[in-house]
Design a protein around this motif. Sequence first.
Motif, PDB file in Angstrom:
ATOM      1  N   VAL A  74       0.827  -1.127   0.131  1.00 56.28           N
ATOM      2  CA  VAL A  74      -0.121   0.010   0.077  1.00 56.28           C
ATOM      3  C   VAL A  74       0.895   1.339  -0.022  1.00 56.28           C
ATOM      4  O   VAL A  74       1.661   1.529   0.928  1.00 56.28           O
ATOM      5  CB  VAL A  74      -0.995  -0.095   1.160  1.00 56.28           C
ATOM      6  N   GLU A  75       0.705   2.014  -1.062  1.00 54.19           N
ATOM      7  CA  GLU A  75       1.592   3.072  -1.072  1.00 54.19           C
ATOM      8  C   GLU A  75       1.343   4.212  -0.199  1.00 54.19           C
ATOM      9  O   GLU A  75       0.311   4.728  -0.422  1.00 54.19           O
ATOM     10  CB  GLU A  75       1.674   3.588  -2.804  1.00 54.19           C
ATOM     11  N   VAL A  76       2.173   5.048   0.332  1.00 51.93           N
ATOM     12  CA  VAL A  76       1.853   5.916   1.333  1.00 51.93           C
ATOM     13  C   VAL A  76       2.053   7.313   0.605  1.00 51.93           C
ATOM     14  O   VAL A  76       3.309   7.421   0.190  1.00 51.93           O
ATOM     15  CB  VAL A  76       2.726   5.748   2.705  1.00 51.93           C
ATOM     16  N   ASP A  77       1.484   8.283   0.826  1.00 52.99           N
ATOM     17  CA  ASP A  77       1.614   9.567   0.416  1.00 52.99           C
ATOM     18  C   ASP A  77       2.804  10.086   1.158  1.00 52.99           C
ATOM     19  O   ASP A  77       2.581  10.288   2.346  1.00 52.99           O
ATOM     20  CB  ASP A  77       0.400  10.404   0.406  1.00 52.99           C
ATOM     21  N   SER A 176      -4.338   9.936  -8.241  1.00 57.01           N
ATOM     22  CA  SER A 176      -4.699  10.469  -9.639  1.00 57.01           C
ATOM     23  C   SER A 176      -3.282  11.074 -10.171  1.00 57.01           C
ATOM     24  O   SER A 176      -2.297  11.411  -9.584  1.00 57.01           O
ATOM     25  CB  SER A 176      -5.525  11.853  -9.539  1.00 57.01           C
ATOM     26  N   GLN A 177      -3.378  11.479 -11.493  1.00 59.83           N
ATOM     27  CA  GLN A 177      -2.134  12.023 -12.108  1.00 59.83           C
ATOM     28  C   GLN A 177      -1.620  13.329 -11.699  1.00 59.83           C
ATOM     29  O   GLN A 177      -0.653  13.604 -11.263  1.00 59.83           O
ATOM     30  CB  GLN A 177      -2.215  11.948 -13.685  1.00 59.83           C
ATOM     31  N   SER A 178      -2.912  13.964 -11.356  1.00 58.60           N
ATOM     32  CA  SER A 178      -2.663  15.451 -10.993  1.00 58.60           C
ATOM     33  C   SER A 178      -2.195  15.477  -9.563  1.00 58.60           C
ATOM     34  O   SER A 178      -1.096  16.042  -9.230  1.00 58.60           O
ATOM     35  CB  SER A 178      -3.896  16.259 -10.969  1.00 58.60           C
ATOM     36  N   ARG A 179      -2.522  14.579  -8.636  1.00 56.91           N
ATOM     37  CA  ARG A 179      -2.087  14.447  -7.387  1.00 56.91           C
ATOM     38  C   ARG A 179      -0.509  13.786  -7.428  1.00 56.91           C
ATOM     39  O   ARG A 179       0.245  14.407  -6.515  1.00 56.91           O
ATOM     40  CB  ARG A 179      -2.880  13.563  -6.483  1.00 56.91           C
ATOM     41  N   ALA A 180      -0.390  12.895  -8.270  1.00 54.95           N
ATOM     42  CA  ALA A 180       1.000  12.302  -8.366  1.00 54.95           C
ATOM     43  C   ALA A 180       2.048  13.583  -8.563  1.00 54.95           C
ATOM     44  O   ALA A 180       3.125  13.286  -8.105  1.00 54.95           O
ATOM     45  CB  ALA A 180       0.859  11.144  -9.292  1.00 54.95           C
ATOM     46  N   VAL A 181       1.884  14.324  -9.735  1.00 56.15           N
ATOM     47  CA  VAL A 181       2.558  15.258 -10.298  1.00 56.15           C
ATOM     48  C   VAL A 181       2.899  16.168  -9.211  1.00 56.15           C
ATOM     49  O   VAL A 181       3.907  16.703  -8.924  1.00 56.15           O
ATOM     50  CB  VAL A 181       2.179  15.738 -11.569  1.00 56.15           C
ATOM     51  N   ALA A 182       1.874  16.743  -8.396  1.00 60.26           N
ATOM     52  CA  ALA A 182       1.986  17.880  -7.525  1.00 60.26           C
ATOM     53  C   ALA A 182       2.872  17.125  -6.231  1.00 60.26           C
ATOM     54  O   ALA A 182       3.877  17.879  -5.682  1.00 60.26           O
ATOM     55  CB  ALA A 182       0.726  18.161  -6.986  1.00 60.26           C
ATOM     56  N   THR A 183       2.567  15.844  -6.015  1.00 61.62           N
ATOM     57  CA  THR A 183       3.404  15.512  -4.813  1.00 61.62           C
ATOM     58  C   THR A 183       4.755  15.147  -5.238  1.00 61.62           C
ATOM     59  O   THR A 183       5.840  15.293  -4.514  1.00 61.62           O
ATOM     60  CB  THR A 183       2.600  13.942  -4.275  1.00 61.62           C
ATOM     61  N   ARG A 184       5.028  14.749  -6.637  1.00 65.30           N
ATOM     62  CA  ARG A 184       6.480  14.470  -6.916  1.00 65.30           C
ATOM     63  C   ARG A 184       6.884  15.756  -6.995  1.00 65.30           C
ATOM     64  O   ARG A 184       8.138  15.976  -6.608  1.00 65.30           O
ATOM     65  CB  ARG A 184       6.368  14.006  -8.418  1.00 65.30           C
TER      66      ARG A 184
END
Length: 279
Positions: A74-77, A176-184
């Motif tokens: 389970v991937e953690v933010d 989501s892709q938008s969340r992933a890019v922002a977090t990245r």
Amino acid sequence: MVKLCCFGLFVDFLAQATSKEGSLSSLAFGIFRAMKRSLLRAAQPLKLYQYAICPFCNKTKAALDFLKVPYQSVEVDPLTRSQIKFSKDYKKVPIAVFADGTVVGDSTKIVDKVAGSEGTLASAEVDGSHFLSSEARRWNSWCDEKFAVCVYPNITRSVSECWTALGYLQKCPEFSQSRAVATRALGALGMAAAHGKIKKKYKMDDERDALFAAVDTWTSEVGSKSFRGGDKPDLSDLAVFGCIRGLSDLPLFAEMTEHKAFGPWFKRVAEVVQAKLVR
């Protein structure tokens, strides 16, 4: 899994039938239902809360693979860590949630809990006295204190390198892709900013020199043996192996696996683990 589910359905049917006829007591009926719940819980894989590039998470997964224990990652933010807010006492990763609801944090404690479960070592054809020997534990601790801590600073030396390291976020179905890019993006800035503090904490003047000094220590200990544990890998082999296996998408992975002494050892462990997974 199918057998367990079928048995659970049988238990339900028998319990309902005997309950209606009144031929069994309510206590027996309760026992049947409890058996069903227990069996279905056993069919649930261990959940491992992780960061995909965390060396401590990856050493845990290598041991689980070697012990043939199924698990769900389970991937953690990395910014909010919302997925592990349920954990009251342990706020880092990895965290394991077992089928009975037990929560265990820390890589070595998770492996100890798994290895101590009835039948785990036998079903994986692993000799516990060898796999968990005092020397295996000593070198597993060395991995935690001297090797794993060198990995992170070697994938976070610049914002660009941090951005590359966090590329896995855009492959995670949890985000989501938008969340992933922002977090990245935010994560890359934060990791790069913390780079100097990590080096200072572990007293590293040059992170590359520190890493390869640890590699030299490890390969000297392995020596002419196939594994540090001798003819078979032990806990320490899986620990060091796991720290690097989890970086397969990063440039450091190629650098490590092409090392003249570390590379052949790594390949041998990888072959053993793969053989465990396909059997």
